[in-house]
Design an enzyme around this catalytic site. Structure first.
Site, PDB file in Angstrom:
ATOM      1  CB  SER A 269      -9.662 -10.861   9.681  1.00  0.00           C
ATOM      2  OG  SER A 269      -8.511 -10.849   8.854  1.00  0.00           O
ATOM      3  CG  HIS A 296      -9.803  -7.710   7.320  1.00  0.00           C
ATOM      4  ND1 HIS A 296      -9.087  -7.875   8.479  1.00  0.00           N
ATOM      5  CD2 HIS A 296     -10.524  -6.577   7.497  1.00  0.00           C
ATOM      6  CE1 HIS A 296      -9.357  -6.892   9.324  1.00  0.00           C
ATOM      7  NE2 HIS A 296     -10.245  -6.099   8.748  1.00  0.00           N
ATOM      8  CG  ASP A 395     -10.338  -3.605  11.466  1.00  0.00           C
ATOM      9  OD1 ASP A 395     -10.651  -2.490  11.925  1.00  0.00           O
ATOM     10  OD2 ASP A 395     -10.741  -4.030  10.365  1.00  0.00           O
TER      11      ASP A 395
END
Length: 450
Positions: A269, A296, A395
């Site tokens: 991310s 992401h 995540d």
């Protein structure tokens, strides 16, 4: 706790006023604004803000030029404001590799400014915690050395057209005519955005060609002549610091044995695009497993990420499309806005994309690292490897744990080289990471375990 000190940089007086007002209403201290790149560099170095909101498109000196100078002269965390166009998305990928911590897409329509500022508030808060030593600093390169000091790896990729005699031919798509190599053309050694690909609307999985290759064209669309090559050389010089230190990561060596892994899933991310530029270009063209990247990103930005990595890597990098086969020696980038899962059995696995039936829940992602890793563990069992890189939140922790439970190797990036030590920490706390290594050693650890 003192309010976060922000410098707002935008060539639009209206945007400067609106962003300032909305940030201040959320508790930020906007210490000043700048209307162009030169003014921005001067004020950043003089005022030393905690974090900067920086527009990409500006007169005098654009956002990329500001990043190059600031990261060399007075490094500070920067969050970019980017347009939703394909060109804007490509420039954003360059900005992230030049040192920007994160970015926010500008509103694509009226009435969406509040939502943009909500996202900007969260990303500025996270960026303000990033130490200057963790920023990508062209010419310094805190983590852009895949081998520790004193270690020497294989030589850099040869220039285009100079191929080693023992180069392996990568498998092409199933319908590739006999006798046609699926091998990726070797990119130039300098890590610059030389040439272009046909203009596409990024983010739509089917919009990207199977293997993107750099091409050099004049403004008319014809192959570039002397003038085109001169323009390309200028861009190459300007972007030579796209990877910190102006170097391409050294290739890692894959052990000469039967592969134990069929698929490597890498999740990231905040800070991920720059980290991926350390890892993917270091993988050799005879890498024996497939690779899937889950980063992401907003819709429209994953296609340019695939292009950006493809230009710098020996392995072909493709924006994944429905039904793509998962084959050794190729990297697939999960498209933003789609859940990605795997179908089939080892040796005959394809990618399945699902746009979902509703909006992504708060705090969720589409695709999610957890979702991709859980599906990979189910289909590949112990023959999948999970890698979790820098990023906010949790995540990927459950997905990495599922891979480890199946017997597959797992790697987490260590705290010292993470821009944000959120996702890897969550996995480590779960006991999901078999190995915890600095960013500069991730590619070598992947090669060792594959």
């Amino acid at each position: 706790m003192a309010a976060i000190r922000v410098l707002v940089v935008d060539d639009s007086a209206l945007m400067r006023r609106l962003i300032t007002r909305l940030l201040e209403s959320r508790g930020y201290n906007v210490i000043d604004t700048a209307a162009d790149g030169e003014e921005a560099v001067a004020k950043i170095c003089a005022l030393k803000p905690d974090v900067v909101s920086l527009d990409l498109e500006m007169p005098v000196l654009d956002g990329l030029g500001v990043l190059r100078r600031v990261m060399k002269e007075c490094p500070v965390p920067v969050v970019m404001l980017s347009s939703h166009t394909t060109a804007g998305a490509r420039a954003t990928m360059r900005a992230l590799s030049l040192g920007a911590v994160d970015f926010v897409a500008k509103p694509s329509g009226p009435g969406r400014l509040d939502a943009m500022v909500d996202e900007l508030v969260e990303k500025l808060r996270a960026a303000a915690t990033v130490a200057a030593s963790k920023l990508v600093r062209p010419g310094v390169g805190m983590a852009f050395h895949p081998f520790p000091a004193g270690k020497v790896g294989p030589s850099l990729p040869p220039p285009r057209g100079k191929r080693p005699e023992d180069a392996r031919t990568l498998p092409g798509p199933p319908d590739k005519p006999a006798g046609v190599s699926g091998r990726k053309e070797v990119p130039p050694v300098i890590p610059a955005d030389i040439g272009s690909v046909p203009e596409q609307h990024a983010g739509t999985p089917s919009s990207m060609p199977t293997v993107l290759r750099p091409v050099s064209r004049s403004p008319s669309g014809a192959p570039a002549g002397t003038a085109g090559r001169a323009a390309d050389a200028g861009r190459a010089k300007a972007d030579r610091d796209t990877t910190a230190g102006g170097t391409v990561p050294r290739l890692v060596v894959v052990p000469k044995r039967s592969a134990r892994i069929d698929l490597v899933v890498i999740g990231s991310s905040t800070g991920g695009p720059a980290a991926l530029q350390v890892i993917i270009p270091a993988l050799p063209e005879d890498f024996p497993a497939a690779v899937v990247l889950v980063q992401h990103l907003p819709v429209g930005f994953s296609g340019p990420l695939a292009e950006h990595l493809n230009r710098r890597s020996r392995l072909p990098v493709k924006h994944a499309a429905e039904g793509d086969p998962v084959i050794p020696g190729r990297v697939l980038v999960a498209p933003a806005g789609f859940d990605l899962t795997f179908r089939g059995r080892p040796g005959h696995v394809t990618v399945h994309l699902d746009a979902g039936s509703g909006p992504v829940p708060p705090g969720g992602f589409r695709p999610s690292v957890d979702g991709v890793m859980l599906s990979a563990a189910e289909v590949f069992g112990a023959r999948v490897m999970g890698v979790l890189l820098t990023g906010m939140g949790r995540d990927g922790a459950r997905g990495l744990a599922a891979i480890r439970e199946k017997g597959g190797p797992t790697i987490a990036q260590d705290e010292s080289t993470c821009v944000v030590f959120g996702m890897p920490k969550a996995a480590i706390d779960l006991g999901a990471a078999l190995k915890v290594v600095p960013l500069g050693e991730v590619a070598r650890e992947i090669a060792r375990l594959v």
